[in-house]
Motif scaffolding. Structure first.
Motif, PDB file in Angstrom:
ATOM      1  N   SER A 178      43.509  34.172  45.568  1.00 44.61           N
ATOM      2  CA  SER A 178      43.688  33.811  46.926  1.00 44.61           C
ATOM      3  C   SER A 178      43.041  34.648  47.786  1.00 44.61           C
ATOM      4  O   SER A 178      42.726  35.878  47.583  1.00 44.61           O
ATOM      5  N   GLU A 214      29.281  44.447  47.895  1.00 47.37           N
ATOM      6  CA  GLU A 214      30.018  45.736  47.812  1.00 47.37           C
ATOM      7  C   GLU A 214      29.179  47.076  48.436  1.00 47.37           C
ATOM      8  O   GLU A 214      27.950  46.477  48.440  1.00 47.37           O
ATOM      9  N   ASN A 259      30.684  38.263  47.315  1.00 51.08           N
ATOM     10  CA  ASN A 259      31.008  39.507  47.710  1.00 51.08           C
ATOM     11  C   ASN A 259      29.941  40.459  47.640  1.00 51.08           C
ATOM     12  O   ASN A 259      29.128  40.412  46.778  1.00 51.08           O
ATOM     13  N   CYS A 303      33.939  40.320  51.578  1.00 53.03           N
ATOM     14  CA  CYS A 303      34.427  39.472  50.782  1.00 53.03           C
ATOM     15  C   CYS A 303      33.681  38.371  50.916  1.00 53.03           C
ATOM     16  O   CYS A 303      32.820  37.973  51.866  1.00 53.03           O
ATOM     17  N   ALA A 304      33.440  37.497  49.883  1.00 57.43           N
ATOM     18  CA  ALA A 304      32.835  36.237  49.575  1.00 57.43           C
ATOM     19  C   ALA A 304      33.014  35.369  50.903  1.00 57.43           C
ATOM     20  O   ALA A 304      32.105  34.730  51.531  1.00 57.43           O
ATOM     21  N   GLU A 305      34.390  35.209  51.328  1.00 52.81           N
ATOM     22  CA  GLU A 305      34.691  34.036  52.139  1.00 52.81           C
ATOM     23  C   GLU A 305      34.007  34.578  53.623  1.00 52.81           C
ATOM     24  O   GLU A 305      33.855  33.672  54.446  1.00 52.81           O
ATOM     25  N   PHE A 357      34.484  42.772  40.023  1.00 55.28           N
ATOM     26  CA  PHE A 357      35.211  41.358  40.377  1.00 55.28           C
ATOM     27  C   PHE A 357      34.042  40.567  41.222  1.00 55.28           C
ATOM     28  O   PHE A 357      33.874  40.729  42.211  1.00 55.28           O
ATOM     29  N   VAL A 399      33.167  37.168  43.048  1.00 59.49           N
ATOM     30  CA  VAL A 399      33.708  36.102  44.005  1.00 59.49           C
ATOM     31  C   VAL A 399      32.587  35.329  44.645  1.00 59.49           C
ATOM     32  O   VAL A 399      31.542  36.030  45.113  1.00 59.49           O
TER      33      VAL A 399
HETATM   34  N1  THU Z   1      37.322  39.985  47.251  1.00 58.16           N
HETATM   35  C1  THU Z   1      36.515  38.676  47.643  1.00 58.16           C
HETATM   36  O1  THU Z   1      35.396  38.573  47.751  1.00 58.16           O
HETATM   37  N2  THU Z   1      37.483  37.939  48.253  1.00 58.16           N
HETATM   38  C2  THU Z   1      39.135  38.161  48.451  1.00 58.16           C
HETATM   39  O2  THU Z   1      39.483  37.023  48.910  1.00 58.16           O
HETATM   40  C3  THU Z   1      39.429  39.077  47.519  1.00 58.16           C
HETATM   41  C4  THU Z   1      38.378  40.060  47.240  1.00 58.16           C
HETATM   42  C5  THU Z   1      36.009  40.929  46.863  1.00 58.16           C
HETATM   43  C6  THU Z   1      36.395  42.194  47.592  1.00 58.16           C
HETATM   44  C7  THU Z   1      35.562  43.163  46.414  1.00 58.16           C
HETATM   45  O3  THU Z   1      34.407  43.325  46.135  1.00 58.16           O
HETATM   46  C8  THU Z   1      36.401  42.507  45.170  1.00 58.16           C
HETATM   47  O4  THU Z   1      36.454  41.434  45.413  1.00 58.16           O
HETATM   48  C9  THU Z   1      37.508  43.320  44.633  1.00 58.16           C
HETATM   49  O5  THU Z   1      38.324  43.281  45.697  1.00 58.16           O
END
Ligand code: THU
Length: 150
Positions: A95, A55, A53, A64-66, A35, A37
């Motif tokens: 979101s 991992e 993001n 997370c990217a944010e 996934f 982001v």
């Molecule tokens: N993820 C983000 O980067 N931002 C979010 O707000 C939601 C989830 C990432 C974390 C993980 O690497 C992947 O998405 C799946 O959860």
């Protein structure tokens, strides 16, 4: 000045901010969830800080990217923000997760947030809508005087 510098003082369009987020998304390190982001966080002075993001084989260590974008901004001297675009690779615009909402709220809840997909679908909020009762720095006041119950 154009391009992926952190020094553009002028305000860019939402579309341009989305391009930055989508471009950051391409750099996501997400071998476990697949996934992807990307985030583009615009500071009050017009600078844009991106994040993706990141991992880890030890899953909870992933970022997370944010929050990567927040770290990028803070280490560059920015602590006040106007807009955030999140780009993600799922079927619906994602979101920001709860932890990222709280992390963003440290710097103000008036942040305008848009979530986009490569295909054009989009969702919009303010941070106050996403996290109406954030834990605030002032909530810590008095803690040191109270001492520990032992
Ligand atoms: N993820 C983000 O980067 N931002 C979010 O707000 C939601 C989830 C990432 C974390 C993980 O690497 C992947 O998405 C799946 O959860």
């Amino acid at each position: 000045m154009t391009g992926h510098t952190n020094e553009a003082p002028e305000t860019v369009s939402w579309d341009e901010l989305a391009v930055r987020a989508k471009s950051a998304m391409q750099l996501a390190y997400a071998p476990y969830s697949q996934f992807l982001v990307g985030a583009a966080l615009e500071a009050e002075d017009g600078r844009i800080f991106d994040g993706c993001n990141v991992e880890n084989a030890s899953y909870p260590v992933g970022m997370c990217a944010e929050r990567v974008a927040i770290g990028h901004a803070v280490v560059s001297g920015a602590r006040s923000f106007r807009r955030l675009v999140v780009a993600s690779s799922g079927e619906t615009p994602a979101s920001p997760c709860g932890m990222c909402r709280q992390a963003l709220s440290e710097f103000g809840v008036d942040l305008e947030i848009r979530s986009v997909l490569r295909g054009g679908d989009e969702r919009r909020w303010t941070l106050a809508e996403l996290l109406p009762a954030n834990f605030r720095p002032e909530d810590l006041l008095g803690a040191k005087d109270a001492g520990v119950a032992s």
